[in-house]
Design a protein around this motif. Structure first.
Motif, PDB file in Angstrom:
ATOM      1  N   SER A  75      39.082  40.856  33.759  1.00 38.93           N
ATOM      2  CA  SER A  75      37.893  40.826  34.608  1.00 38.93           C
ATOM      3  C   SER A  75      36.652  40.627  33.762  1.00 38.93           C
ATOM      4  N   LEU A  76      35.670  39.986  34.359  1.00 45.09           N
ATOM      5  CA  LEU A  76      34.392  39.773  33.697  1.00 45.09           C
ATOM      6  C   LEU A  76      33.286  39.937  34.727  1.00 45.09           C
ATOM      7  N   ARG A  77      32.349  40.859  34.458  1.00 43.00           N
ATOM      8  CA  ARG A  77      31.215  41.106  35.346  1.00 43.00           C
ATOM      9  C   ARG A  77      30.050  40.224  34.917  1.00 43.00           C
ATOM     10  N   CYS A  78      29.477  39.556  35.908  1.00 47.47           N
ATOM     11  CA  CYS A  78      28.381  38.617  35.666  1.00 47.47           C
ATOM     12  C   CYS A  78      27.170  39.072  36.476  1.00 47.47           C
ATOM     13  N   THR A  79      26.228  39.739  35.823  1.00 46.84           N
ATOM     14  CA  THR A  79      25.064  40.307  36.489  1.00 46.84           C
ATOM     15  C   THR A  79      23.935  39.281  36.543  1.00 46.84           C
ATOM     16  N   TYR A  80      23.261  39.213  37.692  1.00 50.34           N
ATOM     17  CA  TYR A  80      22.159  38.271  37.892  1.00 50.34           C
ATOM     18  C   TYR A  80      21.015  38.949  38.645  1.00 50.34           C
ATOM     19  N   GLU A  81      19.851  38.292  38.677  1.00 45.86           N
ATOM     20  CA  GLU A  81      18.712  38.799  39.445  1.00 45.86           C
ATOM     21  C   GLU A  81      19.009  38.561  40.921  1.00 45.86           C
ATOM     22  N   SER A  82      19.164  39.645  41.670  1.00 48.42           N
ATOM     23  CA  SER A  82      19.689  39.543  43.032  1.00 48.42           C
ATOM     24  C   SER A  82      18.863  38.656  43.960  1.00 48.42           C
ATOM     25  N   LYS A  83      17.553  38.809  44.028  1.00 50.15           N
ATOM     26  CA  LYS A  83      16.748  38.036  44.977  1.00 50.15           C
ATOM     27  C   LYS A  83      16.626  36.576  44.559  1.00 50.15           C
ATOM     28  N   LYS A  84      16.414  36.349  43.280  1.00 50.35           N
ATOM     29  CA  LYS A  84      16.177  34.994  42.790  1.00 50.35           C
ATOM     30  C   LYS A  84      17.449  34.144  42.807  1.00 50.35           C
ATOM     31  N   ASN A  85      18.588  34.732  42.445  1.00 50.86           N
ATOM     32  CA  ASN A  85      19.807  33.954  42.236  1.00 50.86           C
ATOM     33  C   ASN A  85      20.889  34.166  43.281  1.00 50.86           C
ATOM     34  N   VAL A 109      32.514  32.814  48.114  1.00 49.00           N
ATOM     35  CA  VAL A 109      33.888  32.425  47.793  1.00 49.00           C
ATOM     36  C   VAL A 109      34.583  33.637  47.180  1.00 49.00           C
ATOM     37  N   SER A 110      35.778  33.955  47.673  1.00 47.21           N
ATOM     38  CA  SER A 110      36.483  35.137  47.162  1.00 47.21           C
ATOM     39  C   SER A 110      37.724  34.800  46.340  1.00 47.21           C
ATOM     40  N   THR A 111      38.239  33.573  46.456  1.00 48.69           N
ATOM     41  CA  THR A 111      39.393  33.183  45.638  1.00 48.69           C
ATOM     42  C   THR A 111      39.207  31.763  45.116  1.00 48.69           C
ATOM     43  N   LEU A 112      39.799  31.523  43.961  1.00 43.25           N
ATOM     44  CA  LEU A 112      39.813  30.203  43.338  1.00 43.25           C
ATOM     45  C   LEU A 112      41.229  29.918  42.869  1.00 43.25           C
ATOM     46  N   GLU A 113      41.504  28.669  42.621  1.00 41.14           N
ATOM     47  CA  GLU A 113      42.789  28.250  42.060  1.00 41.14           C
ATOM     48  C   GLU A 113      43.962  28.810  42.867  1.00 41.14           C
ATOM     49  N   GLY A 114      43.897  28.652  44.170  1.00 34.62           N
ATOM     50  CA  GLY A 114      44.990  29.058  45.048  1.00 34.62           C
ATOM     51  C   GLY A 114      45.270  30.548  45.058  1.00 34.62           C
ATOM     52  N   GLY A 115      44.256  31.377  44.861  1.00 42.75           N
ATOM     53  CA  GLY A 115      44.426  32.824  44.881  1.00 42.75           C
ATOM     54  C   GLY A 115      44.704  33.445  43.531  1.00 42.75           C
ATOM     55  N   LYS A 116      44.795  32.664  42.472  1.00 44.25           N
ATOM     56  CA  LYS A 116      45.064  33.208  41.137  1.00 44.25           C
ATOM     57  C   LYS A 116      43.821  33.854  40.524  1.00 44.25           C
ATOM     58  N   ILE A 117      42.641  33.439  41.000  1.00 42.72           N
ATOM     59  CA  ILE A 117      41.377  33.987  40.517  1.00 42.72           C
ATOM     60  C   ILE A 117      40.649  34.599  41.706  1.00 42.72           C
ATOM     61  N   ASN A 118      40.238  35.861  41.567  1.00 43.99           N
ATOM     62  CA  ASN A 118      39.516  36.558  42.634  1.00 43.99           C
ATOM     63  C   ASN A 118      38.069  36.778  42.227  1.00 43.99           C
ATOM     64  N   VAL A 119      37.182  36.668  43.218  1.00 44.61           N
ATOM     65  CA  VAL A 119      35.750  36.861  42.976  1.00 44.61           C
ATOM     66  C   VAL A 119      35.233  37.901  43.960  1.00 44.61           C
ATOM     67  N   LYS A 120      34.496  38.888  43.439  1.00 43.82           N
ATOM     68  CA  LYS A 120      33.835  39.883  44.278  1.00 43.82           C
ATOM     69  C   LYS A 120      32.357  39.871  43.929  1.00 43.82           C
ATOM     70  N   ASP A 121      31.518  39.772  44.943  1.00 44.28           N
ATOM     71  CA  ASP A 121      30.066  39.705  44.761  1.00 44.28           C
ATOM     72  C   ASP A 121      29.419  40.839  45.538  1.00 44.28           C
ATOM     73  N   ASP A 122      28.583  41.628  44.855  1.00 45.56           N
ATOM     74  CA  ASP A 122      27.904  42.738  45.527  1.00 45.56           C
ATOM     75  C   ASP A 122      26.411  42.500  45.724  1.00 45.56           C
ATOM     76  N   GLY A 123      25.931  41.296  45.466  1.00 42.22           N
ATOM     77  CA  GLY A 123      24.516  40.984  45.623  1.00 42.22           C
ATOM     78  C   GLY A 123      23.701  41.168  44.358  1.00 42.22           C
ATOM     79  N   LYS A 124      24.266  41.835  43.350  1.00 38.38           N
ATOM     80  CA  LYS A 124      23.598  42.021  42.066  1.00 38.38           C
ATOM     81  C   LYS A 124      24.407  41.415  40.920  1.00 38.38           C
ATOM     82  N   SER A 125      25.696  41.271  41.175  1.00 39.49           N
ATOM     83  CA  SER A 125      26.600  40.692  40.181  1.00 39.49           C
ATOM     84  C   SER A 125      27.844  40.191  40.887  1.00 39.49           C
ATOM     85  N   PHE A 126      28.559  39.323  40.222  1.00 42.00           N
ATOM     86  CA  PHE A 126      29.872  38.935  40.715  1.00 42.00           C
ATOM     87  C   PHE A 126      30.886  39.193  39.615  1.00 42.00           C
ATOM     88  N   VAL A 127      32.077  39.621  40.031  1.00 41.95           N
ATOM     89  CA  VAL A 127      33.149  39.934  39.095  1.00 41.95           C
ATOM     90  C   VAL A 127      34.276  38.947  39.322  1.00 41.95           C
TER      91      VAL A 127
END
Length: 161
Positions: free
Chosen positions: A23-33, A60-78
């Motif tokens: 897993s890798l957490r990717c934090t961003y500026e919530s309002k701007k991005n 988007v919650s899955t990529l590559e046919g479900g092999k990659i999962n993405v969760k976004d909470d509005g401040k970061s995506f994992v």
């Protein structure tokens, strides 16, 4: 010792699968991005400024046919994956900056395959060693203390006579 043995027996003899999730957490500026396109890619081993991967929209919650999962909470995506779809190496995530027409890297991490194959063999070796340990312990105890009990019983019987 008994608790450890019971745990090992349950773990070894029962049906178990081992899955390691990268897993890798990717934090961003919530309002701007919040509506920017997300980037997930693997860095090229020879050209470190180049990478191969995916661009995807928020939501988007899955990529590559479900092999990659993405969760976004509005401040970061994992981004999480149990299978390294592009092999081991440095993976990173970022955002596509529409104004500058460039990619802003948010985070990166080294991802390597787990040792599932090693464990699948090692657990059977441990199981066999555990069984052999119990058998040898049983034989040892019976030889050492089994004969002493008979000797003590014989002495007690002779003393009563």
């Amino acid at each position: 010792m008994i608790l450890l043995t019971a745990f090992l027996l349950m773990m070894i003899t029962g049906h178990s699968t081992s899955e390691y999730v990268h897993s890798l957490r990717c934090t961003y500026e919530s309002k701007k991005n919040v509506s920017d396109t997300r980037i997930w890619c693997k860095r090229d081993a020879q050209n470190k400024s180049c990478c191969t991967g995916f661009a995807f929209r928020p939501g988007v919650s899955t990529l590559e046919g479900g092999k990659i999962n993405v969760k976004d909470d509005g401040k970061s995506f994992v981004v999480s994956m149990s299978t390294l779809t592009q092999g081991e190496g440095v993976y990173w995530c970022g955002l596509l900056d529409k104004d500058k027409k460039s990619i802003v890297k948010l985070s990166e991490g080294n991802f390597y395959p787990p040792l599932n194959f090693f464990w699948s063999i090692l657990r059977w070796i441990i199981f066999i060693l555990l069984v052999l340990m119990f058998i040898s312990n049983y034989i040892y105890v019976n030889r050492k203390y089994g004969n002493e009990e008979n000797t003590n019983e014989d002495i007690m019987m002779r003393a009563k006579e």
